[in-house]
Design an enzyme around this catalytic site. Structure first.
Site, mmCIF file in Angstrom:
data_model
loop_
_atom_site.group_PDB
_atom_site.id
_atom_site.type_symbol
_atom_site.label_atom_id
_atom_site.label_comp_id
_atom_site.label_asym_id
_atom_site.label_seq_id
_atom_site.Cartn_x
_atom_site.Cartn_y
_atom_site.Cartn_z
ATOM 1 N N GLN A 182 43.778 25.236 17.035
ATOM 2 C CA GLN A 182 44.908 25.417 17.950
ATOM 3 C C GLN A 182 45.150 24.184 18.810
ATOM 4 O O GLN A 182 46.016 24.186 19.671
ATOM 5 C CB GLN A 182 44.655 26.642 18.841
ATOM 6 C CG GLN A 182 44.608 27.936 18.048
ATOM 7 C CD GLN A 182 44.204 29.142 18.897
ATOM 8 O OE1 GLN A 182 43.924 29.026 20.080
ATOM 9 N NE2 GLN A 182 44.151 30.311 18.266
ATOM 10 N N HIS A 252 41.900 28.343 21.882
ATOM 11 C CA HIS A 252 42.103 28.676 23.298
ATOM 12 C C HIS A 252 41.991 27.473 24.236
ATOM 13 O O HIS A 252 41.174 27.449 25.151
ATOM 14 C CB HIS A 252 41.127 29.778 23.745
ATOM 15 C CG HIS A 252 41.278 31.047 22.956
ATOM 16 N ND1 HIS A 252 40.512 32.161 23.180
ATOM 17 C CD2 HIS A 252 42.114 31.376 21.936
ATOM 18 C CE1 HIS A 252 40.854 33.130 22.338
ATOM 19 N NE2 HIS A 252 41.825 32.658 21.575
ATOM 20 N N GLU A 345 49.258 39.526 28.716
ATOM 21 C CA GLU A 345 49.547 39.810 30.123
ATOM 22 C C GLU A 345 50.593 38.877 30.716
ATOM 23 O O GLU A 345 50.686 37.718 30.351
ATOM 24 C CB GLU A 345 48.260 39.650 30.958
ATOM 25 C CG GLU A 345 47.157 40.605 30.575
ATOM 26 C CD GLU A 345 45.898 40.419 31.428
ATOM 27 O OE1 GLU A 345 45.889 39.503 32.279
ATOM 28 O OE2 GLU A 345 44.956 41.189 31.228
ATOM 29 N N TYR A 355 41.171 37.330 37.473
ATOM 30 C CA TYR A 355 42.071 38.128 36.624
ATOM 31 C C TYR A 355 41.328 38.965 35.591
ATOM 32 O O TYR A 355 41.942 39.601 34.742
ATOM 33 C CB TYR A 355 43.163 37.222 36.029
ATOM 34 C CG TYR A 355 44.138 36.856 37.131
ATOM 35 C CD1 TYR A 355 45.250 37.636 37.392
ATOM 36 C CD2 TYR A 355 43.848 35.802 37.999
ATOM 37 C CE1 TYR A 355 46.084 37.365 38.463
ATOM 38 C CE2 TYR A 355 44.680 35.517 39.080
ATOM 39 C CZ TYR A 355 45.794 36.303 39.305
ATOM 40 O OH TYR A 355 46.604 36.051 40.377
ATOM 41 N N TYR A 366 39.638 41.842 17.604
ATOM 42 C CA TYR A 366 40.488 41.904 16.422
ATOM 43 C C TYR A 366 39.897 42.784 15.324
ATOM 44 O O TYR A 366 40.598 43.232 14.444
ATOM 45 C CB TYR A 366 40.806 40.500 15.909
ATOM 46 C CG TYR A 366 41.894 39.858 16.717
ATOM 47 C CD1 TYR A 366 43.167 40.416 16.734
ATOM 48 C CD2 TYR A 366 41.659 38.739 17.497
ATOM 49 C CE1 TYR A 366 44.184 39.863 17.493
ATOM 50 C CE2 TYR A 366 42.676 38.184 18.264
ATOM 51 C CZ TYR A 366 43.931 38.753 18.254
ATOM 52 O OH TYR A 366 44.933 38.207 19.005
#
Ligand code: HEC
Length: 473
Positions: A182, A252, A345, A355, A366
């Site tokens: 990513q 991430h 979110e 959070y 998953y």
């Protein structure tokens, strides 16, 4: 007597079944039978749809990769009436159905619908034009001035559009990125005082090249520089994490950059795939950070006095932040982040707040297993809005300007997996209404309201940028 009779019928049916299977084309026949038995009542006996959409129209509203289609079948879309087949079908059977669908798709030579040239929404009919094409995984868009637009491409290129024309040459000399997983070149953000100082900020995955290492560890890094003669110059490193916190995972990274009015900027780093670290103060991952525009640490950051904490941390317990935007009227920081399966979110970010990831979450792993029994806990903030199953939220921006007047200060939320742009009407920190204004034109990586008030949508597959303007009524 009756029992024996029914058993006999079952045996005959099974026999007939296996004979017909042997005669049919070998690969997908198992899938076709399973489809007919379990799926056709809703998705159509002849694959045409009916009580639910066709599964061979090349439109995958809820994710088009094999992994996502399998997941949607396995865990269902309960809020829409799509049952979960986790307990009824094995993974192999689900794969067989999918193979059948893919074969049917190519047999009927189905083509994916192209880019729409018009959209209808509650408030506006919208013109859609392709603003830029010929890009490779465009990631982010920003606007240095009224004539120029900068677009990042994840493999590591920064592209310039002037007066609507994409320059074929990428900006020279931009930093080397780790283009893997990513990671790559991610955000581009223009300093609000660009007209005076020319600063442009870039976020990317930065690898530590140590000799003899096959898989160099990497982390999100922020630099700023200027563009002169189509070349990146004057580069300064604005944020670099301690090197012992770099990770060899490739997921991430975050990462968006947004400027506050008080001279600071925020950026997010995802948990880098190691979820517990989002709760650790001595690590940069799983956090939103706040720094001054020159990279120094603001004295009023929430954890500057906490000795074990990294002083740049603004919030923690964030899984993978993908959107950051400042509300034009209130000046508050809003954020979107990817949840696991379910639980994407929308958050209102306040200094020093936890959070909750991974202690509390609306999502599952998953593979369907539980991450946490808890959806809430005292001392941990709740999202303002969440999406289950996860839509894969991405870029975020508020509507500004006169062009979409009725949408002033409404929030645009892009989504990769669901290929959509949602428009959220927010009042007093609550979402009053959500409308999907663009659907299935491609994976939405970024959304932005330009200086002209038009809405720009950065898509992946196809790799293009759309420009949305209201039609005159
Ligand atoms: C009771 C009705 C019903 C049955 C039976 C059913 N589905 Fe669905 N399915 C839905 C609904 C409703 C949706 C949501 C989208 C829509 O409205 O079509 C959906 C959506 C899906 C999607 C997501 C489509 C997309 O565009 O991303 C997949 C994949 C899917 N179903 C696969 C299956 C498979 C495979 C089976 C059989 C094993 C099956 N479904 C059986 C009702 C059903």
């Amino acid at each position: 007597m009756k029992i024996v009779f029914t058993t006999a019928i079952v045996v005959i049916v099974l026999l007939a079944h296996s004979i017909s299977q042997a005669a049919a084309e070998p690969k997908s026949s198992a899938g076709r039978d399973l489809y007919t038995q379990y799926c056709s009542s809703c998705h159509g006996l002849n694959l045409q749809g009916g009580n639910a959409k066709s599964l061979v129209d090349k439109v995958w509203q809820f994710g088009d990769s094999r992994r996502q289609i399998i997941k949607n079948t396995k865990f269902g879309l309960p809020h829409l009436g799509m049952p979960a087949y986790e307990k009824t079908l094995t993974d192999l059977q689900i794969t067989q159905i999918l193979d059948y669908l893919k074969e049917a798709e190519s047999y009927y030579a189905v083509v994916k619908p192209g880019t729409p040239d018009q959209l209808k929404t509650l408030d506006y009919n919208i013109n859609v034009e392709i603003f830029a094409s010929g890009l490779e995984v465009p990631w982010s868009i920003d606007f240095p001035d009224s004539r120029s637009v900068l677009i990042t491409e994840r493999p590591g290129r920064l592209r310039l559009v002037t007066d609507g024309k994409l320059d074929a040459r990428p900006i020279a000399n931009t930093p080397k990125v780790l283009n893997e997983g990513q990671g790559g070149l991610m955000d581009v953000a223009i300093n609000p005082e660009y007209a005076q100082n020319g600063w442009i900020y870039l976020a990317y995955s930065h690898a530590l090249e140590k000799s003899g290492q096959k898989r160099p560890p990497a982390m999100t890094r922020i630099v700023r520089g200027r563009i002169k003669d189509h070349t990146w110059t004057d580069q300064q490193v604005i944020y670099e994490a301690p090197h012992d916190t770099y990770r060899t995972t490739r997921i991430h990274y975050g990462c968006r950059i947004v400027f506050d009015r008080d001279g600071t900027l925020y950026f997010g780093i995802g948990d880098r795939g190691i979820m517990q670290q989002a709760q650790q103060f001595d690590l940069p991952n799983g956090k939103i950070h706040r720094i001054n525009r020159d990279g120094t640490v603001p004295k009023d950051n929430p954890f500057v006095k906490k000795s074990e904490a990294l002083p740049t941390i603004y919030t923690y317990g964030n899984r993978n932040p993908q959107g950051l935007a400042i509300h034009p009227a209130t000046g508050q920081l809003w954020q979107t982040e990817h949840g696991p399966l379910g639980g994407d979110e929308l958050n209102l970010m306040l200094p020093g707040v936890n959070y909750g990831w991974p202690v509390i979450t609306y999502g599952k792993n998953y593979n369907g297993t539980i991450i946490s029994e808890l959806e809430e806990k005292s001392g941990m903030a709740q999202p303002i809005w969440y999406w289950t199953p996860s839509i894969a939220v991405c870029g975020l921006d508020f509507c500004r300007g006169e062009m979409f007047k009725k949408w002033k200060n409404h929030l645009l939320v892009g989504a990769l997996k669901y290929e959509q742009v949602s428009l959220l009407d927010i009042k007093d920190n609550r979402v009053l209404h959500e409308e999907v204004i663009l659907k299935n034109a491609g994976r939405v990586r970024d959304v932005a309201c330009g200086p002209d008030g038009a809405i720009y949508v950065v898509l992946n597959s196809p790799d293009i940028v759309l420009r949305l303007t209201p039609m005159q009524k």
